[in-house]
Design an enzyme around this catalytic site. Structure first.
Site, PDB file in Angstrom:
ATOM      1  N   GLU A  67       1.146  -1.189  -0.176  1.00  0.00           N
ATOM      2  CA  GLU A  67       0.115   0.025  -0.009  1.00  0.00           C
ATOM      3  C   GLU A  67       0.884   1.428   0.022  1.00  0.00           C
ATOM      4  O   GLU A  67       2.005   1.104   0.454  1.00  0.00           O
ATOM      5  CB  GLU A  67      -0.873  -0.097   1.277  1.00  0.00           C
ATOM      6  CG  GLU A  67      -1.785  -1.222   1.551  1.00  0.00           C
ATOM      7  CD  GLU A  67      -2.426  -0.906   2.744  1.00  0.00           C
ATOM      8  OE1 GLU A  67      -3.293  -1.946   3.001  1.00  0.00           O
ATOM      9  OE2 GLU A  67      -2.131  -0.117   3.504  1.00  0.00           O
ATOM     10  N   CYS A  85       2.885   8.385   2.002  1.00  0.00           N
ATOM     11  CA  CYS A  85       3.209   7.284   2.892  1.00  0.00           C
ATOM     12  C   CYS A  85       3.526   5.764   2.051  1.00  0.00           C
ATOM     13  O   CYS A  85       2.543   5.495   1.225  1.00  0.00           O
ATOM     14  CB  CYS A  85       2.336   6.807   3.738  1.00  0.00           C
ATOM     15  SG  CYS A  85       2.742   5.837   5.001  1.00  0.00           S
ATOM     16  N   CYS A  95       5.158  -7.329   7.156  1.00  0.00           N
ATOM     17  CA  CYS A  95       6.362  -7.211   8.009  1.00  0.00           C
ATOM     18  C   CYS A  95       6.807  -8.152   8.985  1.00  0.00           C
ATOM     19  O   CYS A  95       5.872  -8.974   9.863  1.00  0.00           O
ATOM     20  CB  CYS A  95       5.809  -5.868   8.839  1.00  0.00           C
ATOM     21  SG  CYS A  95       7.246  -5.129   9.860  1.00  0.00           S
ATOM     22  N   CYS A  97       4.218  -6.160  15.693  1.00  0.00           N
ATOM     23  CA  CYS A  97       3.724  -5.266  16.620  1.00  0.00           C
ATOM     24  C   CYS A  97       2.257  -5.609  16.989  1.00  0.00           C
ATOM     25  O   CYS A  97       1.462  -5.763  15.898  1.00  0.00           O
ATOM     26  CB  CYS A  97       3.727  -3.836  16.157  1.00  0.00           C
ATOM     27  SG  CYS A  97       5.426  -3.318  16.007  1.00  0.00           S
ATOM     28  N   CYS A 115      -0.688  -3.970  14.764  1.00  0.00           N
ATOM     29  CA  CYS A 115      -0.435  -3.468  13.528  1.00  0.00           C
ATOM     30  C   CYS A 115      -0.775  -4.527  12.291  1.00  0.00           C
ATOM     31  O   CYS A 115      -0.658  -5.827  12.548  1.00  0.00           O
ATOM     32  CB  CYS A 115       0.916  -3.190  13.374  1.00  0.00           C
ATOM     33  SG  CYS A 115       1.527  -2.896  11.661  1.00  0.00           S
ATOM     34  N   GLY A 122       5.818  -2.717   6.450  1.00  0.00           N
ATOM     35  CA  GLY A 122       7.309  -3.121   6.467  1.00  0.00           C
ATOM     36  C   GLY A 122       8.279  -2.282   7.589  1.00  0.00           C
ATOM     37  O   GLY A 122       7.733  -1.311   7.897  1.00  0.00           O
ATOM     38  N   SER A 163      10.437   5.731   9.081  1.00  0.00           N
ATOM     39  CA  SER A 163      10.026   5.421  10.621  1.00  0.00           C
ATOM     40  C   SER A 163      10.538   4.049  10.770  1.00  0.00           C
ATOM     41  O   SER A 163      10.417   3.232   9.770  1.00  0.00           O
ATOM     42  CB  SER A 163       8.715   5.481  10.513  1.00  0.00           C
ATOM     43  OG  SER A 163       8.075   4.896  11.820  1.00  0.00           O
ATOM     44  N   SER A 209       9.575   4.308  16.214  1.00  0.00           N
ATOM     45  CA  SER A 209       8.307   3.792  17.059  1.00  0.00           C
ATOM     46  C   SER A 209       8.603   3.588  18.360  1.00  0.00           C
ATOM     47  O   SER A 209       8.871   2.115  18.391  1.00  0.00           O
ATOM     48  CB  SER A 209       7.661   2.793  15.804  1.00  0.00           C
ATOM     49  OG  SER A 209       7.193   3.591  14.543  1.00  0.00           O
ATOM     50  N   LEU A 210       8.362   4.066  19.316  1.00  0.00           N
ATOM     51  CA  LEU A 210       8.801   3.727  20.544  1.00  0.00           C
ATOM     52  C   LEU A 210       7.548   2.774  21.250  1.00  0.00           C
ATOM     53  O   LEU A 210       7.922   2.032  22.119  1.00  0.00           O
ATOM     54  CB  LEU A 210       9.079   5.011  21.354  1.00  0.00           C
ATOM     55  CG  LEU A 210      10.122   4.766  22.552  1.00  0.00           C
ATOM     56  CD1 LEU A 210      11.366   4.041  22.441  1.00  0.00           C
ATOM     57  CD2 LEU A 210      10.346   6.021  23.462  1.00  0.00           C
ATOM     58  N   ASN A 214      -5.598   3.441  15.476  1.00  0.00           N
ATOM     59  CA  ASN A 214      -6.485   3.139  14.475  1.00  0.00           C
ATOM     60  C   ASN A 214      -6.840   1.702  14.507  1.00  0.00           C
ATOM     61  O   ASN A 214      -6.102   1.006  14.013  1.00  0.00           O
ATOM     62  CB  ASN A 214      -5.712   3.393  13.098  1.00  0.00           C
ATOM     63  CG  ASN A 214      -6.511   4.222  12.191  1.00  0.00           C
ATOM     64  OD1 ASN A 214      -7.599   4.100  12.253  1.00  0.00           O
ATOM     65  ND2 ASN A 214      -5.874   4.907  11.251  1.00  0.00           N
ATOM     66  N   CYS A 216      -2.206   1.124   8.361  1.00  0.00           N
ATOM     67  CA  CYS A 216      -1.362   0.636   7.514  1.00  0.00           C
ATOM     68  C   CYS A 216      -1.493  -0.865   7.420  1.00  0.00           C
ATOM     69  O   CYS A 216      -1.731  -1.475   8.627  1.00  0.00           O
ATOM     70  CB  CYS A 216       0.182   0.958   7.878  1.00  0.00           C
ATOM     71  SG  CYS A 216       1.015  -0.089   9.105  1.00  0.00           S
TER      72      CYS A 216
END
Ligand code: SAH
Ligand code: SF4
Length: 373
Positions: A120, A133, A140, A144, A147, A189, A221, A244-245, A319, A366
């Site tokens: 995407e 983006c 990926c 996470c 995600c 990814g 990122s 991305s913490l 999201n 994403c």
């Protein structure tokens, strides 16, 4: 499907597999598209085919500046040279397979790959700015818990051409007079696990003879790989970094990013050592999940870890992804909780921004569009 592992070095155990050289800049890969070739490789090919070096530059201009989508579009390039190129390299690898336009103007493109898979990219108009983006991998490996991109693991790395072509496709969707002003590598990814393709792709995107987008307008990122961040930081020109913490406490972070092996302190030190010193902006991204990482004590830890560093913390209320919410009992926090978290960070001296939800009606998070199609 491969997943990164917990090597203390910060490298995933299977980094060789994930980070393997792809067609980024390769000249002897028969499947490489023209968009995969570096300017040097293209020049060599053109000269070997009996052409002149300036013709390689013409080809490059048609490809990147004019966005030619087939060899007939390379108008002032001699037919014999076009045929020699076409016999060896497809012009591009990818096509727009599907589009979705949100009521807020955000447009999501599903980019079809030659092997039938898809990634995407999202065009986000905001006032004078239009941000794109883009993705770097199919799926990926980082997994996470919140995600959609990580749900099925990673299938493969994108090539340099497949990464850069997303910009060409997005540009073809703009209105007259509209330009892409910013690029964020925040799609599907983990960019640090595909640097062999990402770095040459960014070079073509940045290069004045390529797409010509300023390096300061490009942000990559990462979910945090210090060794790879060092390599990325050494790239010339230097780009902005977002980390991305999600949590400043190691145990909590490991719950949210189960494959995370590097202590928060190492990730933060790497970000500031490599990027802060170069005067580049470091942004920390924190996806907020109700009751998981948006509690007052989570804000306190974040202030302790980041409070004295020059950075911005970007809070992203989760999201919601239907497939994940039900199974993992995750929830988007109410606005009041997000505001309270932001205020606590600000009182601790941090710069804080809260990301407004964009494209919410069209599978904005994403990896969601790919999941649905
Ligand atoms: N792999 C890289 C870049 C791609 S993800 C990384 O993790 O940084 C880009 C950003 O989107 C990350 O900050 C990630 O945490 C966030 N993100 C992923 N899924 C999301 C979701 N469902 N809602 C909100 N943010 C999400
Ligand atoms: Fe991968 Fe980033 Fe999604 Fe984590 S948030 S699974 S690192 S794309």
């Amino acid at each position: 499907m491969s997943r990164p592992d917990d090597a203390a070095s910060g490298a995933p155990r299977d980094a060789a597999a994930i980070d393997a050289p792809t067609a980024g800049g390769a000249t002897n890969d028969p499947s490489a598209a023209l968009t995969d070739l570096t300017p040097d490789a293209l020049r060599e090919f053109v000269v070997a085919a009996g052409g002149k070096p300036f013709q390689a530059r013409q080809v490059d201009h048609w490809l990147w500046k004019h966005g030619a989508s087939d060899y007939d579009g390379l108008r002032n390039v001699p037919k014999t040279l076009r045929e020699a190129l076409a016999a060896r390299h497809p012009l591009r690898h990818t096509h727009i397979r599907h589009r979705e336009l949100s009521t807020d103007g955000t447009e999501k493109l599903l980019i079809g790959l030659p092997d039938g898979d898809a990634v995407e990219c999202v065009i986000i108009p905001e006032g004078d700015r239009t941000t794109l983006c883009i993705s770097t991998q199919v799926g990926c490996p980082v997994a996470c818990i919140f995600c959609a991109s990580g749900l099925g693991g990673v299938r493969r790395n994108l090539t340099a051409g497949e990464i850069a072509e997303q910009v060409l496709h997005a540009r073809s969707r703009l209105e007259p007079g509209q330009n892409l002003t910013n690029l964020v590598v925040m799609g599907m990814g983990e960019p640090m696990l595909n640097l062999d393709a990402l770095l040459p792709a960014l070079q073509r995107i940045h290069d004045p003879d390529g797409i010509g987008m300023g390096a300061r307008r490009i942000t990559v990122s990462t979910s945090g790989y210090p060794r790879q961040m060092e390599r990325f930081a050494a790239a010339d020109p230097s780009y902005n970094l977002a980390v991305s913490l999600h949590a400043a406490d190691d145990a909590l972070r490991k719950e949210l990013v189960p494959t995370a092996s590097n202590p928060v302190a190492e990730i933060v030190a790497a970000a500031h050592r490599y990027f802060g010193q170069k005067g580049r902006e470091v942004t920390y991204e924190v996806v907020l999940l109700e009751g998981r990482n948006d509690r007052p004590e989570d804000a306190v830890t974040m202030v302790e870890v980041l409070g004295r560093l020059p950075c911005t913390v970007n809070l992203i209320p989760w999201n919601e992804v239907d497939e994940i919410r039900a199974e993992r009992d995750l929830h988007r926090p109410a606005n009041a909780r997000v505001d309270a978290f932001a205020d606590a960070l600000r009182r601790g001296g941090l710069n804080v921004t809260v990301r407004r939800q964009r494209g919410a009606d069209k599978s904005a998070a994403c990896g969601q569009l790919r999941l649905q199609t």
